[in-house]
Design an enzyme around this catalytic site. Structure first.
Site, mmCIF file in Angstrom:
data_model
loop_
_atom_site.group_PDB
_atom_site.id
_atom_site.type_symbol
_atom_site.label_atom_id
_atom_site.label_comp_id
_atom_site.label_asym_id
_atom_site.label_seq_id
_atom_site.Cartn_x
_atom_site.Cartn_y
_atom_site.Cartn_z
ATOM 1 N N HIS A 1 0.818 -1.228 0.000
ATOM 2 C CA HIS A 1 0.000 0.000 0.000
ATOM 3 C C HIS A 1 0.843 1.265 0.000
ATOM 4 O O HIS A 1 2.059 1.226 0.208
ATOM 5 C CB HIS A 1 -0.975 0.009 1.178
ATOM 6 C CG HIS A 1 -0.347 0.201 2.541
ATOM 7 N ND1 HIS A 1 -0.212 -0.820 3.453
ATOM 8 C CD2 HIS A 1 0.148 1.305 3.167
ATOM 9 C CE1 HIS A 1 0.334 -0.349 4.571
ATOM 10 N NE2 HIS A 1 0.571 0.942 4.407
ATOM 11 N N ARG B 1 -2.125 11.022 4.176
ATOM 12 C CA ARG B 1 -2.888 11.672 5.242
ATOM 13 C C ARG B 1 -4.051 12.451 4.621
ATOM 14 O O ARG B 1 -3.887 13.066 3.560
ATOM 15 C CB ARG B 1 -1.992 12.630 6.026
ATOM 16 C CG ARG B 1 -0.886 11.935 6.805
ATOM 17 C CD ARG B 1 0.027 12.952 7.468
ATOM 18 N NE ARG B 1 1.064 12.305 8.276
ATOM 19 C CZ ARG B 1 2.242 11.910 7.814
ATOM 20 N NH1 ARG B 1 2.545 12.108 6.527
ATOM 21 N NH2 ARG B 1 3.110 11.330 8.599
ATOM 22 N N GLU C 1 -3.902 3.520 1.676
ATOM 23 C CA GLU C 1 -4.195 3.711 3.094
ATOM 24 C C GLU C 1 -4.395 5.203 3.347
ATOM 25 O O GLU C 1 -3.506 6.012 3.059
ATOM 26 C CB GLU C 1 -3.053 3.192 3.976
ATOM 27 C CG GLU C 1 -3.252 3.493 5.456
ATOM 28 C CD GLU C 1 -2.019 3.221 6.308
ATOM 29 O OE1 GLU C 1 -1.973 3.730 7.448
ATOM 30 O OE2 GLU C 1 -1.110 2.513 5.833
ATOM 31 N N ASN D 1 -5.918 11.963 11.309
ATOM 32 C CA ASN D 1 -5.611 12.410 12.656
ATOM 33 C C ASN D 1 -6.811 13.178 13.197
ATOM 34 O O ASN D 1 -7.280 14.136 12.566
ATOM 35 C CB ASN D 1 -4.355 13.282 12.650
ATOM 36 C CG ASN D 1 -3.118 12.488 12.276
ATOM 37 O OD1 ASN D 1 -2.680 11.616 13.007
ATOM 38 N ND2 ASN D 1 -2.562 12.762 11.103
ATOM 39 N N HIS E 1 2.170 11.162 -7.187
ATOM 40 C CA HIS E 1 0.778 10.796 -7.423
ATOM 41 C C HIS E 1 0.557 9.303 -7.232
ATOM 42 O O HIS E 1 1.506 8.529 -7.167
ATOM 43 C CB HIS E 1 0.343 11.192 -8.843
ATOM 44 C CG HIS E 1 1.120 10.526 -9.940
ATOM 45 N ND1 HIS E 1 2.144 11.158 -10.627
ATOM 46 C CD2 HIS E 1 1.056 9.276 -10.487
ATOM 47 C CE1 HIS E 1 2.646 10.339 -11.531
ATOM 48 N NE2 HIS E 1 1.995 9.180 -11.461
ATOM 49 N N HIS F 1 -0.216 2.336 -9.962
ATOM 50 C CA HIS F 1 1.113 2.642 -9.429
ATOM 51 C C HIS F 1 1.113 3.850 -8.510
ATOM 52 O O HIS F 1 0.132 4.602 -8.426
ATOM 53 C CB HIS F 1 2.132 2.839 -10.555
ATOM 54 C CG HIS F 1 1.971 4.090 -11.373
ATOM 55 N ND1 HIS F 1 1.476 4.103 -12.652
ATOM 56 C CD2 HIS F 1 2.267 5.400 -11.107
ATOM 57 C CE1 HIS F 1 1.470 5.336 -13.130
ATOM 58 N NE2 HIS F 1 1.949 6.139 -12.203
ATOM 59 N N GLU G 1 6.630 3.799 -9.421
ATOM 60 C CA GLU G 1 7.246 4.641 -10.445
ATOM 61 C C GLU G 1 8.221 5.607 -9.781
ATOM 62 O O GLU G 1 7.837 6.382 -8.906
ATOM 63 C CB GLU G 1 6.186 5.432 -11.209
ATOM 64 C CG GLU G 1 6.760 6.391 -12.237
ATOM 65 C CD GLU G 1 5.714 7.306 -12.876
ATOM 66 O OE1 GLU G 1 6.127 8.279 -13.545
ATOM 67 O OE2 GLU G 1 4.509 7.067 -12.691
ATOM 68 N N HIS H 1 4.074 7.017 3.553
ATOM 69 C CA HIS H 1 4.991 5.916 3.288
ATOM 70 C C HIS H 1 4.422 4.990 2.229
ATOM 71 O O HIS H 1 3.251 5.069 1.870
ATOM 72 C CB HIS H 1 5.259 5.109 4.570
ATOM 73 C CG HIS H 1 4.030 4.474 5.179
ATOM 74 N ND1 HIS H 1 3.373 5.010 6.260
ATOM 75 C CD2 HIS H 1 3.322 3.353 4.853
ATOM 76 C CE1 HIS H 1 2.332 4.263 6.567
ATOM 77 N NE2 HIS H 1 2.278 3.233 5.723
ATOM 78 N N GLU I 1 7.247 1.011 5.124
ATOM 79 C CA GLU I 1 6.731 0.154 6.190
ATOM 80 C C GLU I 1 6.905 -1.313 5.791
ATOM 81 O O GLU I 1 6.752 -1.670 4.617
ATOM 82 C CB GLU I 1 5.256 0.460 6.434
ATOM 83 C CG GLU I 1 4.655 -0.309 7.591
ATOM 84 C CD GLU I 1 3.196 0.033 7.835
ATOM 85 O OE1 GLU I 1 2.701 -0.309 8.921
ATOM 86 O OE2 GLU I 1 2.558 0.626 6.938
#
Length: 319
Positions: A12, A16, A72, A76, A99, A170, A233, A260, A306
């Site tokens: 993934h 945010r 993902e 917050n 992107h 991608h 990419e 990430h 991650e």
């Protein structure tokens, strides 16, 4: 048993968001499904995992850690009520992340459907020289590239689009030194360089990596990778590698936005041992902090990667 990178997956990409309800609605509109939500009220953030999940999807029905092509969204608590809060999309200074990209069955119809629903575009099909790609904007202003799975001339006669055929194709990040970045993603992460696109006239190159094989060339005007998911990419603008002071923004220092990318691995402990032996730079080892089921390594530009366990291959966490 040693970790086998050929079993890793590009799971993934994390973004945010200001208002999760608004953002989830957008990604569901382009055909994605909320496949998991992890709430963390003690530290005041929630994460939403979206992926293509219809019967025709690449990873239909699989556990979220056994997929590629997930987005993902991290929320917050309280940002949705803050009129001054906004994310940094990575496409204005300081640049870094670029992107995410979806591929669609009928690019003209897909773009019209988005426009008719009131969503904005950074670049419409009719803008500029490149008439075969568009960039929509999600509610936070992140760029969502749209590419076609078929040549334009095959789809111009129809006005319909089927979101069940879409792919989360991608994620693009900018890199300073392509030799260092390609070595890292191939030698350390085990990815394959599946395509290089040189655009010398505009002084940049694109490098596409994945855990799959290089695809055969398809019809003119269509990416041979358009039907795939889980591609990374890397964009290199000529000359950045020669500037000692040049650096890209990782998205986690202020101003924040992209967070990430994530790799799901065959055996989390063994994979982390392998990374240690390879001499990676760590953001977080498995033993650091409260969360003992994730690690973070850093790529040559400082982007966070991650590392999680693919729960299909080895059960470890109760995600």
């Amino acid at each position: 048993m040693a970790s086998n990178p050929s079993k890793y997956k590009f799971n993934h990409s994390m973004l945010r968001v200001k208002d999760p309800q608004v953002s989830v609605k957008f990604y569901e509109f382009i055909g994605m499904k909320l496949i998991n939500k992890i709430q963390n009220p003690d530290v005041k953030f929630d994460v939403y995992f979206l992926a293509y999940d219809t019967p025709s999807a690449v990873s239909a029905g699989k556990h979220w850690t056994d997929r590629e092509g997930i987005i993902e969204l991290t929320h917050n608590y309280g940002t949705e009520n803050d009129p001054d809060y906004k994310v940094h999309t990575g496409n204005s200074d300081p640049k870094g992340f670029g992107h995410v990209c979806i591929s669609v069955d009928n690019i003209q119809a897909a773009c019209k459907r988005l426009e008719d629903a009131g969503y904005r575009f950074q670049k419409k099909l009719t803008d500029g020289r490149m008439r075969h790609i568009a960039f929509a904007l999600d509610p936070d202003g992140y760029w969502v590239e749209i590419i076609g799975q078929k040549p334009l001339e095959e789809t111009e006669a129809t006005t319909t689009t089927d979101v069940t055929t879409y792919r989360m194709n991608h994620t693009m990040i900018r890199v300073k030194d392509p030799e260092k970045s390609l070595a890292f993603y191939q030698d350390i992460c085990g990815m394959n360089l599946v395509r290089t696109h040189e655009v010398a006239a505009a002084s940049f190159n694109l490098y596409f990596l994945s855990y799959g094989a290089s695809p055969a060339d398809g019809p003119s005007g269509v990416s041979p990778m358009a039907g795939q998911e889980g591609l990374l990419e890397l964009t290199w603008n000529y000359g950045t590698e020669k500037d000692a002071d040049f650096k890209y923004h990782d998205g986690n220092a202020e101003p924040q936005g992209f967070g990430h990318i994530c790799l799901a691995v065959d055996d989390l402990e063994e994979a982390c041992k392998r990374f240690e032996e390879k001499g990676v730079n760590w953001r977080k080892r498995l033993t650091d902090g409260r969360m003992k089921n994730i690690a973070f390594i850093l790529d040559p530009d400082g982007y966070w990667i991650e590392i999680v366990q693919n729960e299909k291959l080895k059960q470890r966490s109760n995600w």
